[in-house]
Design a protein around this motif. Structure first.
Motif, PDB file in Angstrom:
ATOM      1  N   VAL A   1       1.005  -1.099  -0.020  1.00 41.43           N
ATOM      2  CA  VAL A   1      -0.103   0.073   0.143  1.00 41.43           C
ATOM      3  C   VAL A   1       0.847   1.257   0.117  1.00 41.43           C
ATOM      4  O   VAL A   1       1.530   1.427   0.833  1.00 41.43           O
ATOM      5  CB  VAL A   1      -1.028   0.075   1.124  1.00 41.43           C
ATOM      6  N   LEU A   2       0.755   2.062  -1.066  1.00 44.37           N
ATOM      7  CA  LEU A   2       1.645   3.035  -1.168  1.00 44.37           C
ATOM      8  C   LEU A   2       1.012   4.389  -0.742  1.00 44.37           C
ATOM      9  O   LEU A   2      -0.141   4.445  -1.096  1.00 44.37           O
ATOM     10  CB  LEU A   2       2.037   3.400  -2.685  1.00 44.37           C
ATOM     11  N   SER A   3       1.691   5.448  -0.210  1.00 45.74           N
ATOM     12  CA  SER A   3       1.245   6.815   0.033  1.00 45.74           C
ATOM     13  C   SER A   3       1.167   7.510  -1.087  1.00 45.74           C
ATOM     14  O   SER A   3       0.861   8.802  -0.975  1.00 45.74           O
ATOM     15  CB  SER A   3       2.113   7.267   1.292  1.00 45.74           C
ATOM     16  N   PHE A   4       1.391   7.278  -2.181  1.00 46.74           N
ATOM     17  CA  PHE A   4       1.326   8.071  -3.466  1.00 46.74           C
ATOM     18  C   PHE A   4       1.064   7.309  -4.598  1.00 46.74           C
ATOM     19  O   PHE A   4       1.134   6.085  -4.554  1.00 46.74           O
ATOM     20  CB  PHE A   4       2.835   8.571  -3.818  1.00 46.74           C
ATOM     21  N   VAL A   5       0.627   7.927  -5.797  1.00 44.62           N
ATOM     22  CA  VAL A   5       0.335   7.252  -6.946  1.00 44.62           C
ATOM     23  C   VAL A   5       1.771   7.699  -7.870  1.00 44.62           C
ATOM     24  O   VAL A   5       1.923   8.638  -8.320  1.00 44.62           O
ATOM     25  CB  VAL A   5      -0.772   7.938  -7.639  1.00 44.62           C
ATOM     26  N   ARG A   6       2.099   6.451  -8.325  1.00 49.74           N
ATOM     27  CA  ARG A   6       3.315   6.755  -9.137  1.00 49.74           C
ATOM     28  C   ARG A   6       2.913   7.371 -10.620  1.00 49.74           C
ATOM     29  O   ARG A   6       2.330   6.730 -11.185  1.00 49.74           O
ATOM     30  CB  ARG A   6       4.121   5.478  -9.761  1.00 49.74           C
ATOM     31  N   ARG A   7       3.425   8.481 -10.825  1.00 51.99           N
ATOM     32  CA  ARG A   7       3.095   9.075 -12.368  1.00 51.99           C
ATOM     33  C   ARG A   7       4.191   9.765 -12.590  1.00 51.99           C
ATOM     34  O   ARG A   7       5.109  10.143 -12.221  1.00 51.99           O
ATOM     35  CB  ARG A   7       1.820  10.273 -12.083  1.00 51.99           C
ATOM     36  N   SER A   8       4.268   9.718 -14.307  1.00 54.39           N
ATOM     37  CA  SER A   8       5.335  10.336 -14.862  1.00 54.39           C
ATOM     38  C   SER A   8       5.305  11.995 -14.666  1.00 54.39           C
ATOM     39  O   SER A   8       4.203  12.439 -14.993  1.00 54.39           O
ATOM     40  CB  SER A   8       5.278  10.078 -16.322  1.00 54.39           C
ATOM     41  N   GLY A   9       6.168  12.580 -14.346  1.00 54.84           N
ATOM     42  CA  GLY A   9       6.551  13.893 -14.335  1.00 54.84           C
ATOM     43  C   GLY A   9       7.152  14.585 -15.222  1.00 54.84           C
ATOM     44  O   GLY A   9       8.670  14.468 -14.798  1.00 54.84           O
ATOM     45  N   ARG A  10       6.884  15.026 -16.452  1.00 57.67           N
ATOM     46  CA  ARG A  10       7.916  15.401 -17.120  1.00 57.67           C
ATOM     47  C   ARG A  10       8.570  16.725 -16.772  1.00 57.67           C
ATOM     48  O   ARG A  10       8.072  17.645 -16.287  1.00 57.67           O
ATOM     49  CB  ARG A  10       7.350  15.722 -18.824  1.00 57.67           C
ATOM     50  N   LEU A  11      10.085  17.074 -16.862  1.00 61.22           N
ATOM     51  CA  LEU A  11      10.828  17.977 -16.633  1.00 61.22           C
ATOM     52  C   LEU A  11      10.710  18.931 -17.746  1.00 61.22           C
ATOM     53  O   LEU A  11      10.902  18.671 -18.985  1.00 61.22           O
ATOM     54  CB  LEU A  11      12.140  17.703 -16.394  1.00 61.22           C
ATOM     55  N   ASP A  12      10.463  20.332 -17.421  1.00 62.92           N
ATOM     56  CA  ASP A  12      10.746  21.344 -18.353  1.00 62.92           C
ATOM     57  C   ASP A  12      12.142  21.403 -18.610  1.00 62.92           C
ATOM     58  O   ASP A  12      13.111  20.932 -17.790  1.00 62.92           O
ATOM     59  CB  ASP A  12       9.972  22.560 -18.038  1.00 62.92           C
ATOM     60  N   ALA A  13      12.562  22.445 -19.336  1.00 63.38           N
ATOM     61  CA  ALA A  13      13.940  22.752 -19.740  1.00 63.38           C
ATOM     62  C   ALA A  13      14.826  23.040 -18.637  1.00 63.38           C
ATOM     63  O   ALA A  13      15.835  22.607 -18.338  1.00 63.38           O
ATOM     64  CB  ALA A  13      14.091  23.608 -20.937  1.00 63.38           C
ATOM     65  N   ARG A  14      14.242  23.770 -17.742  1.00 62.39           N
ATOM     66  CA  ARG A  14      14.931  24.445 -16.629  1.00 62.39           C
ATOM     67  C   ARG A  14      15.193  23.541 -15.520  1.00 62.39           C
ATOM     68  O   ARG A  14      16.363  23.206 -15.096  1.00 62.39           O
ATOM     69  CB  ARG A  14      13.902  25.578 -16.124  1.00 62.39           C
ATOM     70  N   LEU A  15      14.313  22.608 -15.291  1.00 61.20           N
ATOM     71  CA  LEU A  15      14.415  21.510 -14.310  1.00 61.20           C
ATOM     72  C   LEU A  15      15.182  20.346 -14.674  1.00 61.20           C
ATOM     73  O   LEU A  15      16.022  19.691 -14.119  1.00 61.20           O
ATOM     74  CB  LEU A  15      12.917  20.970 -13.859  1.00 61.20           C
ATOM     75  N   GLN A  16      15.308  20.210 -16.146  1.00 64.02           N
ATOM     76  CA  GLN A  16      16.162  19.035 -16.790  1.00 64.02           C
ATOM     77  C   GLN A  16      17.607  19.474 -16.496  1.00 64.02           C
ATOM     78  O   GLN A  16      18.597  18.801 -16.503  1.00 64.02           O
ATOM     79  CB  GLN A  16      15.914  18.903 -18.284  1.00 64.02           C
ATOM     80  N   ARG A  17      17.686  20.763 -16.970  1.00 63.25           N
ATOM     81  CA  ARG A  17      18.995  21.460 -16.892  1.00 63.25           C
ATOM     82  C   ARG A  17      19.428  21.316 -15.350  1.00 63.25           C
ATOM     83  O   ARG A  17      20.732  20.866 -14.784  1.00 63.25           O
ATOM     84  CB  ARG A  17      19.236  22.951 -16.992  1.00 63.25           C
ATOM     85  N   ALA A  18      18.580  21.550 -14.264  1.00 65.36           N
ATOM     86  CA  ALA A  18      18.877  21.433 -12.685  1.00 65.36           C
ATOM     87  C   ALA A  18      19.414  20.071 -12.348  1.00 65.36           C
ATOM     88  O   ALA A  18      20.282  19.720 -11.599  1.00 65.36           O
ATOM     89  CB  ALA A  18      17.736  21.870 -12.216  1.00 65.36           C
ATOM     90  N   TRP A  19      18.605  18.919 -13.102  1.00 70.10           N
ATOM     91  CA  TRP A  19      19.040  17.792 -12.631  1.00 70.10           C
ATOM     92  C   TRP A  19      20.065  17.305 -13.295  1.00 70.10           C
ATOM     93  O   TRP A  19      21.072  16.763 -12.715  1.00 70.10           O
ATOM     94  CB  TRP A  19      17.786  16.547 -13.589  1.00 70.10           C
ATOM     95  N   ASP A  20      20.630  17.662 -14.670  1.00 73.93           N
ATOM     96  CA  ASP A  20      21.648  17.356 -15.318  1.00 73.93           C
ATOM     97  C   ASP A  20      23.097  17.994 -14.564  1.00 73.93           C
ATOM     98  O   ASP A  20      23.957  17.469 -14.245  1.00 73.93           O
ATOM     99  CB  ASP A  20      21.886  17.915 -16.716  1.00 73.93           C
ATOM    100  N   ASN A  21      22.880  19.249 -14.157  1.00 74.25           N
ATOM    101  CA  ASN A  21      23.660  20.077 -13.358  1.00 74.25           C
ATOM    102  C   ASN A  21      23.987  19.690 -11.950  1.00 74.25           C
ATOM    103  O   ASN A  21      25.229  19.645 -11.440  1.00 74.25           O
ATOM    104  CB  ASN A  21      23.647  21.517 -13.559  1.00 74.25           C
ATOM    105  N   TYR A  22      23.081  19.070 -11.306  1.00 73.94           N
ATOM    106  CA  TYR A  22      23.285  19.009 -10.132  1.00 73.94           C
ATOM    107  C   TYR A  22      22.965  17.541  -9.310  1.00 73.94           C
ATOM    108  O   TYR A  22      23.226  17.266  -7.996  1.00 73.94           O
ATOM    109  CB  TYR A  22      22.488  19.967  -9.124  1.00 73.94           C
ATOM    110  N   ALA A  23      22.441  16.458 -10.131  1.00 73.45           N
ATOM    111  CA  ALA A  23      22.050  15.213  -9.520  1.00 73.45           C
ATOM    112  C   ALA A  23      23.467  14.676  -9.106  1.00 73.45           C
ATOM    113  O   ALA A  23      23.494  14.002  -8.129  1.00 73.45           O
ATOM    114  CB  ALA A  23      21.409  14.443 -10.606  1.00 73.45           C
ATOM    115  N   GLY A  24      24.416  14.875  -9.683  1.00 73.23           N
ATOM    116  CA  GLY A  24      25.644  14.322  -9.470  1.00 73.23           C
ATOM    117  C   GLY A  24      26.258  14.678  -7.956  1.00 73.23           C
ATOM    118  O   GLY A  24      27.052  13.902  -7.264  1.00 73.23           O
ATOM    119  N   ASP A  25      25.933  15.826  -7.561  1.00 73.54           N
ATOM    120  CA  ASP A  25      26.470  16.394  -6.322  1.00 73.54           C
ATOM    121  C   ASP A  25      25.341  16.047  -5.140  1.00 73.54           C
ATOM    122  O   ASP A  25      25.717  15.992  -4.201  1.00 73.54           O
ATOM    123  CB  ASP A  25      26.482  17.860  -6.361  1.00 73.54           C
ATOM    124  N   TYR A  26      23.907  16.082  -5.235  1.00 70.98           N
ATOM    125  CA  TYR A  26      23.108  15.818  -4.290  1.00 70.98           C
ATOM    126  C   TYR A  26      22.313  14.490  -4.384  1.00 70.98           C
ATOM    127  O   TYR A  26      21.988  14.253  -3.357  1.00 70.98           O
ATOM    128  CB  TYR A  26      22.172  17.145  -4.379  1.00 70.98           C
TER     129      TYR A  26
END
Length: 281
Positions: A27-52
């Motif tokens: 029993v999950l406390s959330f519904v798994r749904r795809s959340g597309r990233l806009d260009a700004r958030l995709q850049r954030a993911w690419d730039n900072y995922a390795g650090d955090y």
């Protein structure tokens, strides 16, 4: 979780009946749904995922924790490069609160748990823009993470404005549950606290029902509030006003929680914020 409540197609009417979960499914406390990233958030993911962003899943896209992983003090020292107290936030949403806390409390370590891609990316963006060193993010189902935590590894756990799951038959999906409370208690150091906040009256009653009678927890609140003693579901919340009420103990607003956009919207809608502080006894 400071994200919009999940929605899902449900052709059946809401009713007080609670349907047991299929024994083969979590029993999950959330519904798994795809959340597309806009260009700004995709850049954030690419730039900072390795650090955090922590690499603790068994496979890409999984919200589980890989076999053999343990979040213990050795892992904290390797990951944060210090032995400072660890605070874990369940459902970080857009990251406003946890990033502000990490920035104002540099002598503490923060771990933000979030399942949705946009929320993860926005948290990465906020942390990266501030150049913070004391925060990490894990895209993981929170109960799975706490099962992998060593005893006493965390100083505090925060759960602010979790998804209310307003339908009666979905109340079993609420994140505050006895099993998770047991795992969190084990994860907390002696004297550690679980801080919870909600702007939904029915969820406040749910928290009291789960937590106030659990062995090993002490309600540290000092305020008396009146709540209905029966539950209501989506579409009939107005019935609560005519129900019998009882007094419960809650806390004053936690000063370490910034006033996020989510909380501002709740206040603007006339909702009362309920704060809880449960101490490991």
């Amino acid at each position: 979780m400071q994200t919009a409540p999940a929605t899902e197609t449900d052709p059946t009417p809401d009713s007080p009946a609670e349907h047991p979960a299929h024994p083969m499914h979590k029993v999950l406390s959330f519904v798994r749904r795809s959340g597309r990233l806009d260009a700004r958030l995709q850049r954030a993911w690419d730039n900072y995922a390795g650090d955090y962003l922590l690499d603790i899943a068994p496979a890409p896209g999984s919200l589980d924790v890989r076999d053999g992983f343990t979040l213990d003090r050795d892992y904290v020292r390797r990951t944060w490069s210090n032995d400072n107290p660890l605070i874990i936030e369940i459902g970080t949403g857009q990251g406003e609160n946890v990033v502000a806390a990490a920035e104002s409390r540099p002598d503490e370590n923060f771990l933000a748990l979030e399942v949705y891609d946009p929320g993860v990316a926005h948290t990465l963006l906020l942390a990266g823009k501030r150049g913070l060193k004391n925060i990490r993010v894990a895209q993981v189902n929170a109960p799975e993470l706490f099962k992998a935590c060593a005893d006493g590894v965390a100083a505090e756990v925060w759960t602010f404005f979790p998804d209310p799951w307003p339908k009666m038959k979905h109340h079993k999906r609420r994140i505050v549950q006895p099993e998770l409370a047991g795992e969190i208690r084990r994860t907390l150091a002696d004297g550690g606290v679980w801080r919870i906040a909600t702007d939904i009256e029915d969820y406040a009653l749910h928290v009291h029902e789960v937590m106030d009678g659990l062995d090993g927890w002490r309600n540290e609140g000092g305020n008396t509030v009146s709540l209905p003693t029966g539950h209501v579901g989506k579409g009939n919340a107005e019935l609560a006003a005519d129900m019998p009420h009882a007094d419960f103990t809650e806390s004053t607003r936690f000063e370490g929680r910034v006033l996020t956009n989510f909380e501002k919207k709740g206040l603007a809608a006339g909702r009362v914020i309920h704060d809880f502080t449960y101490c490991k006894a």
